[in-house]
Design a protein around this motif. Sequence first.
Motif, PDB file in Angstrom:
ATOM      1  N   LYS A  54       0.828  -1.211   0.000  1.00  0.00           N
ATOM      2  CA  LYS A  54       0.000   0.000   0.000  1.00  0.00           C
ATOM      3  C   LYS A  54       0.863   1.263   0.000  1.00  0.00           C
ATOM      4  CE  LYS A  54      -4.243  -1.695   2.055  1.00  0.00           C
ATOM      5  NZ  LYS A  54      -5.306  -1.406   3.015  1.00  0.00           N
ATOM      6  N   ARG A  55       1.946   1.235   0.734  1.00  0.00           N
ATOM      7  CA  ARG A  55       2.830   2.404   0.783  1.00  0.00           C
ATOM      8  C   ARG A  55       3.478   2.656  -0.580  1.00  0.00           C
ATOM      9  NH1 ARG A  55       7.078   2.100   4.952  1.00  0.00           N
ATOM     10  NH2 ARG A  55       6.986   4.349   4.943  1.00  0.00           N
ATOM     11  N   PHE A  56       3.923   1.597  -1.253  1.00  0.00           N
ATOM     12  CA  PHE A  56       4.542   1.772  -2.557  1.00  0.00           C
ATOM     13  C   PHE A  56       3.525   2.151  -3.628  1.00  0.00           C
ATOM     14  CE2 PHE A  56       8.235  -0.370  -0.716  1.00  0.00           C
ATOM     15  CZ  PHE A  56       9.237   0.445  -1.215  1.00  0.00           C
ATOM     16  N   LEU A  59       3.172   5.806  -3.315  1.00  0.00           N
ATOM     17  CA  LEU A  59       4.313   6.467  -3.935  1.00  0.00           C
ATOM     18  C   LEU A  59       4.169   6.484  -5.448  1.00  0.00           C
ATOM     19  CD1 LEU A  59       7.188   7.696  -3.750  1.00  0.00           C
ATOM     20  CD2 LEU A  59       8.060   5.366  -3.846  1.00  0.00           C
ATOM     21  N   TYR A  60       3.770   5.354  -6.035  1.00  0.00           N
ATOM     22  CA  TYR A  60       3.585   5.278  -7.491  1.00  0.00           C
ATOM     23  C   TYR A  60       2.523   6.271  -7.944  1.00  0.00           C
ATOM     24  CZ  TYR A  60       2.202   3.542 -12.050  1.00  0.00           C
ATOM     25  OH  TYR A  60       1.886   3.449 -13.366  1.00  0.00           O
ATOM     26  N   LYS A  61       1.427   6.321  -7.223  1.00  0.00           N
ATOM     27  CA  LYS A  61       0.335   7.226  -7.589  1.00  0.00           C
ATOM     28  C   LYS A  61       0.786   8.683  -7.511  1.00  0.00           C
ATOM     29  CE  LYS A  61      -4.405   8.427  -6.451  1.00  0.00           C
ATOM     30  NZ  LYS A  61      -5.529   8.225  -5.539  1.00  0.00           N
ATOM     31  N   GLU A  65       0.870  11.068 -10.822  1.00  0.00           N
ATOM     32  CA  GLU A  65       0.069  12.290 -10.885  1.00  0.00           C
ATOM     33  C   GLU A  65       0.932  13.538 -11.000  1.00  0.00           C
ATOM     34  OE1 GLU A  65      -2.351  12.088  -7.400  1.00  0.00           O
ATOM     35  OE2 GLU A  65      -3.799  10.730  -8.321  1.00  0.00           O
ATOM     36  N   GLY A  66       2.151  13.452 -10.520  1.00  0.00           N
ATOM     37  CA  GLY A  66       3.078  14.570 -10.619  1.00  0.00           C
ATOM     38  C   GLY A  66       2.739  15.749  -9.732  1.00  0.00           C
ATOM     39  N   LYS A  67       1.858  15.556  -8.766  1.00  0.00           N
ATOM     40  CA  LYS A  67       1.449  16.651  -7.894  1.00  0.00           C
ATOM     41  C   LYS A  67       2.509  16.972  -6.841  1.00  0.00           C
ATOM     42  CE  LYS A  67      -3.462  15.709  -8.376  1.00  0.00           C
ATOM     43  NZ  LYS A  67      -4.681  15.242  -7.720  1.00  0.00           N
ATOM     44  N   ASP A  68       3.111  15.953  -6.303  1.00  0.00           N
ATOM     45  CA  ASP A  68       4.097  16.150  -5.237  1.00  0.00           C
ATOM     46  C   ASP A  68       5.495  16.244  -5.821  1.00  0.00           C
ATOM     47  OD1 ASP A  68       2.054  15.919  -3.355  1.00  0.00           O
ATOM     48  OD2 ASP A  68       2.289  13.746  -3.241  1.00  0.00           O
ATOM     49  N   LYS A  69       6.340  16.966  -5.156  1.00  0.00           N
ATOM     50  CA  LYS A  69       7.751  17.063  -5.545  1.00  0.00           C
ATOM     51  C   LYS A  69       8.503  15.900  -4.914  1.00  0.00           C
ATOM     52  CE  LYS A  69       7.453  20.910  -7.779  1.00  0.00           C
ATOM     53  NZ  LYS A  69       7.516  20.904  -9.205  1.00  0.00           N
ATOM     54  N   ILE A  70       8.624  14.827  -5.691  1.00  0.00           N
ATOM     55  CA  ILE A  70       9.319  13.638  -5.219  1.00  0.00           C
ATOM     56  C   ILE A  70      10.611  13.510  -5.993  1.00  0.00           C
ATOM     57  CG2 ILE A  70       9.179  11.128  -5.018  1.00  0.00           C
ATOM     58  CD1 ILE A  70       6.177  11.460  -4.707  1.00  0.00           C
ATOM     59  N   ASP A  78       7.882   7.040   2.136  1.00  0.00           N
ATOM     60  CA  ASP A  78       7.602   8.196   2.989  1.00  0.00           C
ATOM     61  C   ASP A  78       7.605   9.500   2.194  1.00  0.00           C
ATOM     62  OD1 ASP A  78       7.299   6.628   5.240  1.00  0.00           O
ATOM     63  OD2 ASP A  78       9.410   6.778   5.802  1.00  0.00           O
ATOM     64  N   ASP A  79       8.256   9.513   1.020  1.00  0.00           N
ATOM     65  CA  ASP A  79       8.288  10.718   0.195  1.00  0.00           C
ATOM     66  C   ASP A  79       6.909  11.071  -0.356  1.00  0.00           C
ATOM     67  OD1 ASP A  79      10.972  10.879   0.647  1.00  0.00           O
ATOM     68  OD2 ASP A  79      11.562  10.121  -1.322  1.00  0.00           O
ATOM     69  N   ALA A  80       6.017  10.093  -0.433  1.00  0.00           N
ATOM     70  CA  ALA A  80       4.683  10.329  -0.995  1.00  0.00           C
ATOM     71  C   ALA A  80       3.697  10.859   0.035  1.00  0.00           C
ATOM     72  CB  ALA A  80       4.139   9.048  -1.606  1.00  0.00           C
ATOM     73  N   MET A  81       4.112  10.919   1.289  1.00  0.00           N
ATOM     74  CA  MET A  81       3.212  11.412   2.326  1.00  0.00           C
ATOM     75  C   MET A  81       3.314  12.927   2.414  1.00  0.00           C
ATOM     76  SD  MET A  81       3.828   8.511   5.195  1.00  0.00           S
ATOM     77  CE  MET A  81       2.509   9.076   6.221  1.00  0.00           C
ATOM     78  N   PRO A  82       2.178  13.604   2.531  1.00  0.00           N
ATOM     79  CA  PRO A  82       2.221  15.052   2.665  1.00  0.00           C
ATOM     80  C   PRO A  82       2.994  15.457   3.921  1.00  0.00           C
ATOM     81  CG  PRO A  82      -0.021  14.297   2.291  1.00  0.00           C
ATOM     82  CD  PRO A  82       0.831  13.090   2.500  1.00  0.00           C
ATOM     83  N   PRO A  83       3.757  16.546   3.858  1.00  0.00           N
ATOM     84  CA  PRO A  83       4.536  16.945   5.028  1.00  0.00           C
ATOM     85  C   PRO A  83       3.628  17.248   6.213  1.00  0.00           C
ATOM     86  CG  PRO A  83       4.802  18.510   3.198  1.00  0.00           C
ATOM     87  CD  PRO A  83       3.902  17.437   2.740  1.00  0.00           C
ATOM     88  N   GLY A  84       3.997  16.704   7.346  1.00  0.00           N
ATOM     89  CA  GLY A  84       3.247  16.939   8.568  1.00  0.00           C
ATOM     90  C   GLY A  84       2.000  16.084   8.706  1.00  0.00           C
TER      91      GLY A  84
END
Length: 136
Positions: A54-56, A59-61, A65-70, A78-84
């Motif tokens: 589920k975590r990966f 991250l793939y999603k 989507e390109g919404k987050d700066k990964i 953990d990079d796919a989780m919103p900060p905070g």
Amino acid sequence: MSAAATTTKSWMLPVVSATYGYALVQKATSVAVLGIAAVILFAYLDANYLRQEKRFRRLYKAVAEGKDKIATFSLNPDDAMPPGDKSTEEWAKWMPRWINRLFPGPAVWKSWSVGPFYLALIVAGVVVAVRTDVAT
């Protein structure tokens, strides 16, 4: 990850069948309890595989989507989780972080591939244990 869950189940079924069968034939309650412990161990392994999957997928999603700066080629979920916002990962905020990292949350345990499957095998083990205890 799904192949790991399938492998876990394919290893668990003969082990549990052998322990429950031996417990019934030899009327050994301790072997039935050992089978229940094996089911719990395999359920924990399978739940961890599902949590990681589920975590990966998250991250793939996020990358697709390109919404987050990964970071490019990031393999850290953990990079796919919103900060905070750790609410999607931390299922009990009052527990220490190391417990949240070791034990999957209720959403994973309630999944159709973990909860009902292993719960049925645990119930079967309890029935075998009670039956062997009564028979002795």
